[in-house]
Design a protein around this motif. Structure first.
Motif, PDB file in Angstrom:
ATOM      1  N   HIS A  25       0.796  -1.173   0.027  1.00  0.00           N
ATOM      2  CA  HIS A  25       0.005   0.075   0.093  1.00  0.00           C
ATOM      3  C   HIS A  25       0.738   1.047  -0.279  1.00  0.00           C
ATOM      4  O   HIS A  25       2.139   1.795   0.273  1.00  0.00           O
ATOM      5  CB  HIS A  25      -1.030  -0.063   0.826  1.00  0.00           C
ATOM      6  CG  HIS A  25      -2.093  -1.299   0.999  1.00  0.00           C
ATOM      7  ND1 HIS A  25      -1.759  -2.484   1.638  1.00  0.00           N
ATOM      8  CD2 HIS A  25      -3.081  -1.198   0.199  1.00  0.00           C
ATOM      9  CE1 HIS A  25      -3.074  -3.342   1.113  1.00  0.00           C
ATOM     10  NE2 HIS A  25      -3.785  -2.348   0.682  1.00  0.00           N
ATOM     11  N   LYS A  26       0.321   2.480   0.260  1.00  0.00           N
ATOM     12  CA  LYS A  26       0.833   3.755  -0.279  1.00  0.00           C
ATOM     13  C   LYS A  26       1.986   4.008   0.705  1.00  0.00           C
ATOM     14  O   LYS A  26       2.413   3.658   1.917  1.00  0.00           O
ATOM     15  CB  LYS A  26      -0.188   4.524   0.509  1.00  0.00           C
ATOM     16  CG  LYS A  26      -1.383   4.688  -0.305  1.00  0.00           C
ATOM     17  CD  LYS A  26      -2.073   5.996   0.199  1.00  0.00           C
ATOM     18  CE  LYS A  26      -3.776   5.743  -1.024  1.00  0.00           C
ATOM     19  NZ  LYS A  26      -5.089   6.810  -0.542  1.00  0.00           N
ATOM     20  N   GLN A  75       8.339   1.121  -1.024  1.00  0.00           N
ATOM     21  CA  GLN A  75       9.256   1.708  -2.151  1.00  0.00           C
ATOM     22  C   GLN A  75      10.161   0.344  -2.025  1.00  0.00           C
ATOM     23  O   GLN A  75      10.957  -0.356   0.116  1.00  0.00           O
ATOM     24  CB  GLN A  75      10.216   2.661  -1.691  1.00  0.00           C
ATOM     25  CG  GLN A  75      11.091   2.464  -2.631  1.00  0.00           C
ATOM     26  CD  GLN A  75      11.502   4.559  -2.465  1.00  0.00           C
ATOM     27  OE1 GLN A  75      11.396   5.338  -2.748  1.00  0.00           O
ATOM     28  NE2 GLN A  75      12.663   4.229  -2.165  1.00  0.00           N
ATOM     29  N   LEU A  90      -0.358  -3.209  -5.813  1.00  0.00           N
ATOM     30  CA  LEU A  90       0.161  -2.457  -6.141  1.00  0.00           C
ATOM     31  C   LEU A  90      -0.792  -1.121  -5.097  1.00  0.00           C
ATOM     32  O   LEU A  90      -1.001  -0.547  -6.617  1.00  0.00           O
ATOM     33  CB  LEU A  90       1.237  -2.174  -7.007  1.00  0.00           C
ATOM     34  CG  LEU A  90       2.680  -3.234  -6.918  1.00  0.00           C
ATOM     35  CD1 LEU A  90       3.682  -2.811  -7.669  1.00  0.00           C
ATOM     36  CD2 LEU A  90       2.943  -3.830  -5.023  1.00  0.00           C
ATOM     37  N   GLY A 133      -0.019   3.014  -4.770  1.00  0.00           N
ATOM     38  CA  GLY A 133       1.057   4.125  -4.202  1.00  0.00           C
ATOM     39  C   GLY A 133       2.166   3.299  -4.071  1.00  0.00           C
ATOM     40  O   GLY A 133       2.520   4.246  -3.173  1.00  0.00           O
ATOM     41  N   VAL A 134       2.285   2.899  -4.774  1.00  0.00           N
ATOM     42  CA  VAL A 134       4.324   1.829  -4.694  1.00  0.00           C
ATOM     43  C   VAL A 134       4.697   2.176  -5.059  1.00  0.00           C
ATOM     44  O   VAL A 134       4.701   2.178  -6.507  1.00  0.00           O
ATOM     45  CB  VAL A 134       3.834   0.631  -4.452  1.00  0.00           C
ATOM     46  CG1 VAL A 134       4.635  -0.221  -3.806  1.00  0.00           C
ATOM     47  CG2 VAL A 134       2.992   0.338  -3.402  1.00  0.00           C
ATOM     48  N   THR A 135       6.890   2.717  -5.581  1.00  0.00           N
ATOM     49  CA  THR A 135       7.125   2.832  -6.299  1.00  0.00           C
ATOM     50  C   THR A 135       8.052   1.132  -5.540  1.00  0.00           C
ATOM     51  O   THR A 135       8.318   0.326  -4.749  1.00  0.00           O
ATOM     52  CB  THR A 135       7.661   4.247  -5.381  1.00  0.00           C
ATOM     53  OG1 THR A 135       7.278   5.031  -5.603  1.00  0.00           O
ATOM     54  CG2 THR A 135       9.483   4.037  -6.530  1.00  0.00           C
ATOM     55  N   LEU A 154      -2.048  -2.481 -10.546  1.00  0.00           N
ATOM     56  CA  LEU A 154      -1.266  -1.521 -10.480  1.00  0.00           C
ATOM     57  C   LEU A 154      -2.199   0.052 -10.622  1.00  0.00           C
ATOM     58  O   LEU A 154      -2.777  -0.011 -11.314  1.00  0.00           O
ATOM     59  CB  LEU A 154       0.254  -1.141 -11.336  1.00  0.00           C
ATOM     60  CG  LEU A 154       0.870  -2.271 -11.519  1.00  0.00           C
ATOM     61  CD1 LEU A 154       1.817  -1.424 -12.580  1.00  0.00           C
ATOM     62  CD2 LEU A 154       1.329  -3.046  -9.977  1.00  0.00           C
ATOM     63  N   ASP A 188      -2.915   4.295  -7.968  1.00  0.00           N
ATOM     64  CA  ASP A 188      -3.052   4.917  -7.011  1.00  0.00           C
ATOM     65  C   ASP A 188      -1.504   5.949  -7.475  1.00  0.00           C
ATOM     66  O   ASP A 188      -1.105   5.666  -6.322  1.00  0.00           O
ATOM     67  CB  ASP A 188      -3.229   4.414  -6.365  1.00  0.00           C
ATOM     68  CG  ASP A 188      -3.279   5.858  -4.983  1.00  0.00           C
ATOM     69  OD1 ASP A 188      -3.147   7.149  -5.321  1.00  0.00           O
ATOM     70  OD2 ASP A 188      -3.827   5.850  -3.636  1.00  0.00           O
ATOM     71  N   SER A 213       1.139   4.834  -8.211  1.00  0.00           N
ATOM     72  CA  SER A 213       2.786   3.681  -8.521  1.00  0.00           C
ATOM     73  C   SER A 213       3.319   3.994  -9.226  1.00  0.00           C
ATOM     74  O   SER A 213       2.666   4.285 -10.329  1.00  0.00           O
ATOM     75  CB  SER A 213       2.202   2.160  -8.404  1.00  0.00           C
ATOM     76  OG  SER A 213       1.282   1.683  -7.206  1.00  0.00           O
ATOM     77  N   VAL A 218      -0.713   5.637 -13.199  1.00  0.00           N
ATOM     78  CA  VAL A 218       0.178   4.936 -13.135  1.00  0.00           C
ATOM     79  C   VAL A 218       1.805   5.361 -13.712  1.00  0.00           C
ATOM     80  O   VAL A 218       1.887   5.806 -15.283  1.00  0.00           O
ATOM     81  CB  VAL A 218       0.344   2.933 -12.937  1.00  0.00           C
ATOM     82  CG1 VAL A 218       1.433   2.736 -12.514  1.00  0.00           C
ATOM     83  CG2 VAL A 218      -0.743   3.254 -11.621  1.00  0.00           C
TER      84      VAL A 218
END
Length: 222
Positions: free
Chosen positions: A119-120, A123, A137, A139-141, A155, A157, A159, A189
């Motif tokens: 989640h958000k 990383q 995923l 909000g994930v980097t 994917l 938010d 990401s 995304v």
């Protein structure tokens, strides 16, 4: 798959296990930061504690807010992570990963059978790889790649994926067109690499530009 067979061998042979255990880091009886191994039991790392290396067979692992650990290796068990947790790496055979916001993984995440739910503001400094589970995923980097074989990938938010998204080729040359995984990417995304398909995949893209990143590298037998 050889990587995961190595994991299983390492967990079963190299580690010294407590059997039938319930380990809680934060308890005065636990060895904080020295590493934990458990067979047929659960491991729980309390808030702000450091657990070192964690190995579990046939049990779940959970980490509270702001907990730290090195590599978490699980065979047959789930990993539940609350917010602001910092890990070096995650390697799971037969288990789900459910993580809250602000997860930091300094290396990568690898699973065989099980879903990955992140989640958000999380990383991942290396890659995320899976075989049969879904990857979700929000909000994930991801600083490198996402690789999977049979699972859905979702994917959303904002990401960001800096590497490629790759669907690997199954061992069989025959593809079942009725049993395709689905890659879903929302319009927020960013994909910096390519979307490499070595098997048929259903694509659900809100942003038409994502279709330009698709590279199909397979042939469907008639």
């Amino acid at each position: 798959m050889s990587h995961h067979r190595t994991l299983v061998a390492a967990v079963l042979i190299s580690s010294t296990f407590l059997t039938g255990c319930i380990i809680q880091v934060g308890d005065a009886k636990a060895n904080n930061g020295d590493g934990l191994s458990c067979l047929f039991g659960n491991i729980h790392v309390e808030e702000h504690e450091h657990a070192g290396e964690i190995s579990s067979v046939n049990g779940n692992v959970s980490l509270d807010h702001h907990a730290h650990a090195e590599q978490v290796s699980i065979v047959n068990g789930d990993l539940d992570i609350e917010q602001h947790v910092n890990l070096r790496a995650i390697d799971i055979v037969n288990g789900d990963i459910n993580a809250g916001d602000h997860l930091q993984v300094r290396a990568g995440i690898a699973t065989v059978n099980g879903d990955i739910n992140l989640h958000k503001n999380s990383q991942i400094e290396n890659s995320i790889t899976s075989v049969n589970g879904d990857i979700n995923l929000v909000g994930v980097t991801v600083k490198e790649d996402i690789e999977t074989l049979n699972g859905d990938v979702n994917l959303s938010d904002m990401s960001v994926i800096f590497g490629d998204i790759t669907y690997k080729k199954p061992d069989s040359k025959w593809f079942d067109s009725d049993d395709k995984p689905t890659l879903t990417i929302d319009k927020t995304v960013k994909i910096h690499g390519s979307i490499i398909l070595n098997r048929p995949v259903s694509l659900v893209f809100e942003n038409p530009a994502h279709h330009q990143k698709v590279v199909e590298s397979y042939h469907v037998e008639q």
